[in-house]
Design a protein around this motif. Structure first.
Motif, short mmCIF file in Angstrom:
data_model
loop_
_atom_site.label_atom_id
_atom_site.label_comp_id
_atom_site.label_asym_id
_atom_site.label_seq_id
_atom_site.Cartn_x
_atom_site.Cartn_y
_atom_site.Cartn_z
N UNK A 1 -17.40 -38.80 4.04
CA UNK A 1 -18.15 -39.83 4.76
C UNK A 1 -17.27 -40.56 5.78
N UNK A 2 -16.07 -40.96 5.39
CA UNK A 2 -15.18 -41.67 6.32
C UNK A 2 -14.83 -40.79 7.51
N UNK A 3 -14.55 -39.53 7.26
CA UNK A 3 -14.23 -38.60 8.34
C UNK A 3 -15.40 -38.47 9.31
N UNK A 4 -16.59 -38.40 8.79
CA UNK A 4 -17.77 -38.27 9.65
C UNK A 4 -18.02 -39.53 10.47
N UNK A 5 -17.78 -40.68 9.87
CA UNK A 5 -17.91 -41.93 10.62
C UNK A 5 -16.88 -41.96 11.74
N UNK A 6 -15.65 -41.61 11.43
CA UNK A 6 -14.57 -41.67 12.41
C UNK A 6 -14.73 -40.67 13.55
N UNK A 7 -15.36 -39.54 13.29
CA UNK A 7 -15.45 -38.49 14.31
C UNK A 7 -16.81 -38.42 15.00
N UNK A 8 -17.75 -39.27 14.61
CA UNK A 8 -19.08 -39.25 15.24
C UNK A 8 -18.95 -39.63 16.71
N UNK A 9 -19.41 -38.76 17.57
CA UNK A 9 -19.25 -38.95 19.01
C UNK A 9 -20.21 -39.98 19.60
N UNK A 10 -21.31 -40.27 18.94
CA UNK A 10 -22.34 -41.12 19.55
C UNK A 10 -22.34 -42.56 19.04
N UNK B 1 -18.02 -48.30 8.46
CA UNK B 1 -16.80 -48.28 7.65
C UNK B 1 -16.85 -49.36 6.57
N UNK B 2 -17.27 -50.57 6.96
CA UNK B 2 -17.36 -51.67 6.00
C UNK B 2 -18.43 -51.39 4.95
N UNK B 3 -19.54 -50.86 5.38
CA UNK B 3 -20.61 -50.52 4.43
C UNK B 3 -20.15 -49.45 3.46
N UNK B 4 -19.41 -48.47 3.94
CA UNK B 4 -18.88 -47.42 3.07
C UNK B 4 -17.97 -48.02 2.01
N UNK B 5 -17.11 -48.94 2.39
CA UNK B 5 -16.23 -49.59 1.42
C UNK B 5 -17.03 -50.37 0.39
N UNK B 6 -18.09 -51.07 0.83
CA UNK B 6 -18.97 -51.79 -0.10
C UNK B 6 -19.61 -50.83 -1.10
N UNK B 7 -20.11 -49.70 -0.60
CA UNK B 7 -20.76 -48.72 -1.47
C UNK B 7 -19.77 -48.11 -2.46
N UNK B 8 -18.56 -47.83 -2.00
CA UNK B 8 -17.53 -47.30 -2.92
C UNK B 8 -17.25 -48.29 -4.04
N UNK B 9 -17.17 -49.59 -3.71
CA UNK B 9 -16.93 -50.61 -4.74
C UNK B 9 -18.10 -50.67 -5.72
N UNK B 10 -19.32 -50.58 -5.21
CA UNK B 10 -20.48 -50.59 -6.09
C UNK B 10 -20.49 -49.37 -6.99
N UNK B 11 -20.14 -48.22 -6.45
CA UNK B 11 -20.08 -46.98 -7.23
C UNK B 11 -19.06 -47.12 -8.35
N UNK B 12 -17.90 -47.69 -8.04
CA UNK B 12 -16.83 -47.83 -9.03
C UNK B 12 -17.23 -48.78 -10.17
N UNK C 1 -18.41 -48.66 18.98
CA UNK C 1 -17.33 -49.16 18.14
C UNK C 1 -17.81 -50.15 17.09
N UNK C 2 -18.72 -51.03 17.44
CA UNK C 2 -19.21 -52.01 16.45
C UNK C 2 -20.05 -51.35 15.36
N UNK C 3 -20.80 -50.31 15.71
CA UNK C 3 -21.55 -49.56 14.71
C UNK C 3 -20.60 -48.80 13.77
N UNK C 4 -19.57 -48.22 14.35
CA UNK C 4 -18.58 -47.49 13.55
C UNK C 4 -17.91 -48.45 12.55
N UNK C 5 -17.54 -49.62 13.03
CA UNK C 5 -16.91 -50.61 12.16
C UNK C 5 -17.85 -51.05 11.05
N UNK C 6 -19.13 -51.28 11.39
CA UNK C 6 -20.11 -51.67 10.38
C UNK C 6 -20.24 -50.57 9.32
#
Length: 104
Positions: free
Chosen positions: A26-35, A45-56, A38-43
């Motif tokens: 998921x992180x790789x796909x966020x980082x390499x998405x061409x479309x 990334x933050x959402x992914x970290x939130x989801x990882x914490x919830x999963x854990x 920057x603010x969407x990419x950052x959002x």
């Protein structure tokens, strides 16, 4: 459903079968998405970290079991005579509730 019950009842295989990671690539796909802006990419990334914490910290459901990977004809094996189909690409060991979820 009977095939999944049989799969989930198997003991953990003595194979290098990883534990289920619903965020694989998921992180790789966020980082390499061409479309993405920057603010969407950052959002994302933050959402992914939130989801990882919830999963854990999630509540445990059923005991971990062998789990099929992503369903699809390109990654499946159908033994002959055709009784079942198995996908080994994203196979893992983890919550059986996640067996049918697409993980790419």
């Amino acid at each position: 459903m009977a095939v999944l019950k049989q799969l989930h009842a198997l003991p953990k295989p003595e194979l290098p079968l990883g534990h289920l990671d619903p965020f694989v690539r998921a992180a790789e796909r966020i980082d390499t998405a061409a479309t993405l802006a920057d603010d969407d990419r950052q959002w994302l990334r933050e959402r992914l970290e939130d989801l990882k914490a919830q999963w854990a910290s999630r509540a445990c459901g059923c005991p971990s079991a062998s789990s099929m990977g992503t369903p699809g004809s390109a990654t499946s094996h159908v033994p002959r005579p055709a009784r079942s189909s198995w996908d080994f690409e994203r196979a893992s060991f983890g919550p059986p509730e996640w067996t049918s979820c697409r993980r790419r």
